[in-house]
Design a protein around this motif. Structure first.
Motif, PDB file in Angstrom:
ATOM      1  N   HIS A  87      -9.384   7.478   0.790  1.00 49.03           N
ATOM      2  CA  HIS A  87     -10.850   7.542   0.783  1.00 49.03           C
ATOM      3  C   HIS A  87     -11.336   7.846  -0.632  1.00 49.03           C
ATOM      4  N   LYS A  88     -12.508   7.332  -0.991  1.00 45.96           N
ATOM      5  CA  LYS A  88     -13.015   7.525  -2.353  1.00 45.96           C
ATOM      6  C   LYS A  88     -13.282   8.998  -2.646  1.00 45.96           C
ATOM      7  N   ASN A 105       0.828  -1.200   0.000  1.00 42.28           N
ATOM      8  CA  ASN A 105       0.000   0.000   0.000  1.00 42.28           C
ATOM      9  C   ASN A 105       0.864   1.253   0.000  1.00 42.28           C
ATOM     10  N   ALA A 125      -8.377   4.028  -4.110  1.00 38.93           N
ATOM     11  CA  ALA A 125      -9.654   4.174  -3.418  1.00 38.93           C
ATOM     12  C   ALA A 125     -10.356   2.824  -3.295  1.00 38.93           C
ATOM     13  N   LYS A 126     -10.265   2.016  -4.335  1.00 35.84           N
ATOM     14  CA  LYS A 126     -10.909   0.700  -4.314  1.00 35.84           C
ATOM     15  C   LYS A 126     -10.297  -0.195  -3.238  1.00 35.84           C
ATOM     16  N   ARG A 127      -8.985  -0.056  -3.046  1.00 39.85           N
ATOM     17  CA  ARG A 127      -8.281  -0.869  -2.040  1.00 39.85           C
ATOM     18  C   ARG A 127      -8.299  -0.238  -0.656  1.00 39.85           C
ATOM     19  N   ASN A 128      -9.029   0.867  -0.505  1.00 41.34           N
ATOM     20  CA  ASN A 128      -9.145   1.582   0.770  1.00 41.34           C
ATOM     21  C   ASN A 128      -7.813   2.108   1.287  1.00 41.34           C
ATOM     22  N   ASP A 148      -8.162   5.732  -8.600  1.00 35.18           N
ATOM     23  CA  ASP A 148      -9.326   4.863  -8.415  1.00 35.18           C
ATOM     24  C   ASP A 148      -8.930   3.532  -7.775  1.00 35.18           C
ATOM     25  N   LYS A 149      -7.784   3.003  -8.190  1.00 37.10           N
ATOM     26  CA  LYS A 149      -7.326   1.736  -7.617  1.00 37.10           C
ATOM     27  C   LYS A 149      -7.003   1.890  -6.131  1.00 37.10           C
ATOM     28  N   SER A 177      -6.793   6.528 -13.073  1.00 37.34           N
ATOM     29  CA  SER A 177      -6.906   5.086 -12.842  1.00 37.34           C
ATOM     30  C   SER A 177      -6.149   4.680 -11.587  1.00 37.34           C
TER      31      SER A 177
END
Length: 83
Positions: free
Chosen positions: A65-66, A21, A59-62, A56-57, A53
């Motif tokens: 934050h989105k 991460n 955010a998707k993996r937390n 977004d990835k 992109s």
């Protein structure tokens, strides 16, 4: 130190994920920084979908934050439109 096998494994997994991460977050931050530093509009337009992109990835993996990803993408798009 943990005594259960499952907790020892969980510690290993957590450390591995933390490092991954950190790497992806740092790489994305550097990409955002490079995009902000660009002066040529054509070059920036090419780079925007790639950086979006990446955000977004994360955010998707937390990792982030989105809403933070959305704010960054919005600000980058506004910055490119001003060029």
């Amino acid at each position: 130190m943990a005594n259960h096998k499952s907790s020892i494994k969980r510690i290993r997994q957590t450390e591995k994920r933390r490092l991954q991460n950190r790497y992806y977050a740092k790489t994305t931050r550097n990409a955002v920084r490079k995009l902000r530093a660009m002066k040529e509009k054509e070059e920036a337009i090419k780079q925007l979908p790639i950086v979006s992109s990446m955000l977004d990835k994360l955010a998707k993996r937390n990792v982030i934050h989105k809403n933070k990803a959305a704010n960054l993408k919005s600000k980058l798009a506004k910055m490119i439109n001003k060029l």
